[in-house]
Design a protein around this motif. Structure first.
Motif, PDB file in Angstrom:
ATOM      1  N   MET A 118      -2.904 -20.595  68.319  1.00  0.00           N
ATOM      2  CA  MET A 118      -2.095 -21.802  68.263  1.00  0.00           C
ATOM      3  C   MET A 118      -1.537 -22.074  69.661  1.00  0.00           C
ATOM      4  O   MET A 118      -1.031 -21.188  70.320  1.00  0.00           O
ATOM      5  N   ALA A 119      -1.644 -23.319  70.092  1.00  0.00           N
ATOM      6  CA  ALA A 119      -1.135 -23.728  71.402  1.00  0.00           C
ATOM      7  C   ALA A 119       0.004 -24.723  71.195  1.00  0.00           C
ATOM      8  O   ALA A 119       0.048 -25.426  70.194  1.00  0.00           O
ATOM      9  N   ASN A 120       0.899 -24.762  72.149  1.00  0.00           N
ATOM     10  CA  ASN A 120       2.016 -25.697  72.105  1.00  0.00           C
ATOM     11  C   ASN A 120       2.065 -26.501  73.390  1.00  0.00           C
ATOM     12  O   ASN A 120       1.849 -25.960  74.471  1.00  0.00           O
ATOM     13  N   ALA A 121       2.339 -27.784  73.246  1.00  0.00           N
ATOM     14  CA  ALA A 121       2.510 -28.679  74.388  1.00  0.00           C
ATOM     15  C   ALA A 121       3.866 -29.350  74.222  1.00  0.00           C
ATOM     16  O   ALA A 121       4.331 -29.551  73.101  1.00  0.00           O
ATOM     17  N   GLN A 122       4.485 -29.709  75.352  1.00  0.00           N
ATOM     18  CA  GLN A 122       5.767 -30.401  75.255  1.00  0.00           C
ATOM     19  C   GLN A 122       6.033 -31.206  76.512  1.00  0.00           C
ATOM     20  O   GLN A 122       5.430 -30.974  77.556  1.00  0.00           O
ATOM     21  N   CYS A 123       6.969 -32.118  76.386  1.00  0.00           N
ATOM     22  CA  CYS A 123       7.414 -32.909  77.525  1.00  0.00           C
ATOM     23  C   CYS A 123       8.311 -32.050  78.417  1.00  0.00           C
ATOM     24  O   CYS A 123       8.619 -30.902  78.085  1.00  0.00           O
ATOM     25  N   ALA A 124       8.764 -32.597  79.519  1.00  0.00           N
ATOM     26  CA  ALA A 124       9.589 -31.848  80.472  1.00  0.00           C
ATOM     27  C   ALA A 124      10.914 -31.389  79.872  1.00  0.00           C
ATOM     28  O   ALA A 124      11.383 -30.286  80.158  1.00  0.00           O
ATOM     29  N   CYS A 125      11.529 -32.195  79.016  1.00  0.00           N
ATOM     30  CA  CYS A 125      12.831 -31.816  78.447  1.00  0.00           C
ATOM     31  C   CYS A 125      12.707 -31.075  77.125  1.00  0.00           C
ATOM     32  O   CYS A 125      13.699 -30.547  76.627  1.00  0.00           O
ATOM     33  N   GLY A 126      11.514 -31.030  76.539  1.00  0.00           N
ATOM     34  CA  GLY A 126      11.295 -30.291  75.299  1.00  0.00           C
ATOM     35  C   GLY A 126      11.564 -31.062  74.025  1.00  0.00           C
ATOM     36  O   GLY A 126      11.412 -30.522  72.930  1.00  0.00           O
ATOM     37  N   ALA A 127      11.936 -32.327  74.119  1.00  0.00           N
ATOM     38  CA  ALA A 127      12.259 -33.109  72.924  1.00  0.00           C
ATOM     39  C   ALA A 127      11.011 -33.557  72.148  1.00  0.00           C
ATOM     40  O   ALA A 127      11.078 -33.748  70.935  1.00  0.00           O
ATOM     41  N   LEU A 128       9.877 -33.728  72.836  1.00  0.00           N
ATOM     42  CA  LEU A 128       8.624 -34.143  72.202  1.00  0.00           C
ATOM     43  C   LEU A 128       7.650 -32.976  72.299  1.00  0.00           C
ATOM     44  O   LEU A 128       7.344 -32.504  73.393  1.00  0.00           O
ATOM     45  N   ARG A 129       7.197 -32.490  71.135  1.00  0.00           N
ATOM     46  CA  ARG A 129       6.362 -31.280  71.098  1.00  0.00           C
ATOM     47  C   ARG A 129       5.134 -31.483  70.218  1.00  0.00           C
ATOM     48  O   ARG A 129       5.195 -32.219  69.236  1.00  0.00           O
ATOM     49  N   LEU A 130       4.078 -30.794  70.583  1.00  0.00           N
ATOM     50  CA  LEU A 130       2.869 -30.756  69.772  1.00  0.00           C
ATOM     51  C   LEU A 130       2.517 -29.304  69.511  1.00  0.00           C
ATOM     52  O   LEU A 130       2.574 -28.476  70.430  1.00  0.00           O
ATOM     53  N   MET A 131       2.169 -28.997  68.265  1.00  0.00           N
ATOM     54  CA  MET A 131       1.620 -27.692  67.914  1.00  0.00           C
ATOM     55  C   MET A 131       0.174 -27.933  67.508  1.00  0.00           C
ATOM     56  O   MET A 131      -0.108 -28.788  66.666  1.00  0.00           O
ATOM     57  N   LEU A 132      -0.735 -27.197  68.143  1.00  0.00           N
ATOM     58  CA  LEU A 132      -2.166 -27.388  67.921  1.00  0.00           C
ATOM     59  C   LEU A 132      -2.736 -26.097  67.338  1.00  0.00           C
ATOM     60  O   LEU A 132      -2.582 -25.036  67.917  1.00  0.00           O
ATOM     61  N   SER A 133      -3.390 -26.214  66.191  1.00  0.00           N
ATOM     62  CA  SER A 133      -3.858 -25.033  65.474  1.00  0.00           C
ATOM     63  C   SER A 133      -5.306 -24.674  65.776  1.00  0.00           C
ATOM     64  O   SER A 133      -5.812 -23.692  65.248  1.00  0.00           O
ATOM     65  N   GLU A 134      -5.968 -25.464  66.600  1.00  0.00           N
ATOM     66  CA  GLU A 134      -7.363 -25.195  66.979  1.00  0.00           C
ATOM     67  C   GLU A 134      -7.499 -25.355  68.487  1.00  0.00           C
ATOM     68  O   GLU A 134      -6.679 -26.020  69.116  1.00  0.00           O
ATOM     69  N   PRO A 135      -8.551 -24.776  69.081  1.00  0.00           N
ATOM     70  CA  PRO A 135      -8.781 -24.983  70.516  1.00  0.00           C
ATOM     71  C   PRO A 135      -9.244 -26.417  70.787  1.00  0.00           C
ATOM     72  O   PRO A 135      -9.697 -27.114  69.865  1.00  0.00           O
ATOM     73  N   PRO A 136      -9.152 -26.867  72.033  1.00  0.00           N
ATOM     74  CA  PRO A 136      -9.614 -28.233  72.338  1.00  0.00           C
ATOM     75  C   PRO A 136     -11.117 -28.359  72.128  1.00  0.00           C
ATOM     76  O   PRO A 136     -11.870 -27.409  72.324  1.00  0.00           O
ATOM     77  N   GLN A 137     -11.537 -29.562  71.735  1.00  0.00           N
ATOM     78  CA  GLN A 137     -12.960 -29.853  71.598  1.00  0.00           C
ATOM     79  C   GLN A 137     -13.584 -30.184  72.947  1.00  0.00           C
ATOM     80  O   GLN A 137     -14.776 -30.041  73.132  1.00  0.00           O
ATOM     81  N   LEU A 138     -12.743 -30.629  73.883  1.00  0.00           N
ATOM     82  CA  LEU A 138     -13.215 -31.000  75.219  1.00  0.00           C
ATOM     83  C   LEU A 138     -12.020 -30.981  76.169  1.00  0.00           C
ATOM     84  O   LEU A 138     -10.922 -31.396  75.796  1.00  0.00           O
ATOM     85  N   THR A 139     -12.249 -30.479  77.370  1.00  0.00           N
ATOM     86  CA  THR A 139     -11.259 -30.590  78.434  1.00  0.00           C
ATOM     87  C   THR A 139     -11.926 -31.354  79.574  1.00  0.00           C
ATOM     88  O   THR A 139     -13.053 -31.036  79.950  1.00  0.00           O
ATOM     89  N   ALA A 140     -11.242 -32.386  80.085  1.00  0.00           N
ATOM     90  CA  ALA A 140     -11.862 -33.280  81.058  1.00  0.00           C
ATOM     91  C   ALA A 140     -10.863 -33.734  82.117  1.00  0.00           C
ATOM     92  O   ALA A 140      -9.664 -33.817  81.851  1.00  0.00           O
ATOM     93  N   LEU A 141     -11.388 -34.041  83.290  1.00  0.00           N
ATOM     94  CA  LEU A 141     -10.612 -34.698  84.336  1.00  0.00           C
ATOM     95  C   LEU A 141     -10.984 -36.168  84.325  1.00  0.00           C
ATOM     96  O   LEU A 141     -12.142 -36.516  84.092  1.00  0.00           O
ATOM     97  N   CYS A 142     -10.015 -37.031  84.599  1.00  0.00           N
ATOM     98  CA  CYS A 142     -10.295 -38.464  84.689  1.00  0.00           C
ATOM     99  C   CYS A 142      -9.686 -39.001  85.975  1.00  0.00           C
ATOM    100  O   CYS A 142      -8.517 -38.761  86.267  1.00  0.00           O
ATOM    101  N   HIS A 143     -10.504 -39.747  86.729  1.00  0.00           N
ATOM    102  CA  HIS A 143     -10.087 -40.294  88.023  1.00  0.00           C
ATOM    103  C   HIS A 143      -9.850 -41.799  87.957  1.00  0.00           C
ATOM    104  O   HIS A 143      -9.703 -42.432  88.999  1.00  0.00           O
ATOM    105  N   CYS A 144      -9.819 -42.390  86.750  1.00  0.00           N
ATOM    106  CA  CYS A 144      -9.637 -43.842  86.656  1.00  0.00           C
ATOM    107  C   CYS A 144      -8.251 -44.226  87.170  1.00  0.00           C
ATOM    108  O   CYS A 144      -7.331 -43.410  87.213  1.00  0.00           O
TER     109      CYS A 144
END
Length: 136
Positions: A1-27
């Motif tokens: 399980m991975a966790n993501a959050q904003c700088a202050c911690g008020a907005l959080r995501l808990m992810l129960s699976e690994p990413p399907q794709l990791t990508a860089l975008c230069h747009c």
């Protein structure tokens, strides 16, 4: 399980699976969104994400005419995740919001037509001048 959050911690995501794709975008839209020369993005199945906290939504119209719904923390302003009409079963998450230097490296680099010339990526990353069609 991975966790993501904003700088202050008020907005959080808990992810129960690994990413399907990791990508860089230069747009240019990602450059403006991040304030950096490119964005690092992890894409997950929408079904494995649990979101807590309040977000403010900014809707951007992509070059294709489809909408991208960016969600950022109304307190600190960090963009944590987004949903694109073009890929309704995926949720994009800013890799930096995991604050994990061991996060999965990018598999692809897209919109290199607007990549800063001094950005150098190794041969393990698949390169695309625009958006890959039908591959991801």
């Amino acid at each position: 399980m991975a966790n993501a959050q904003c700088a202050c911690g008020a907005l959080r995501l808990m992810l129960s699976e690994p990413p399907q794709l990791t990508a860089l975008c230069h747009c240019f839209a990602c450059q403006r969104r991040t304030g950096a020369p490119f964005s690092a993005n992890a894409f997950y199945s929408i079904d494995c994400v649990e979101i807590s906290g309040t977000s403010t939504e900014f809707i951007r119209t992509a070059e294709t005419g489809r909408k991208v719904r960016m969600h950022f923390c109304p307190t600190c302003g960090s963009t944590v995740y987004w949903k694109a009409d073009a890929s309704p079963s995926w949720i994009g998450v800013a890799v930096g919001s995991f604050a994990n230097p061991a996060f999965a490296p990018p598999a692809i680099s897209v919109f290199e037509q607007s990549k800063h010339k001094w950005v150098q990526l190794d041969e393990t990353v698949e390169h695309f001048q625009g958006l890959p069609v039908g591959q991801y």
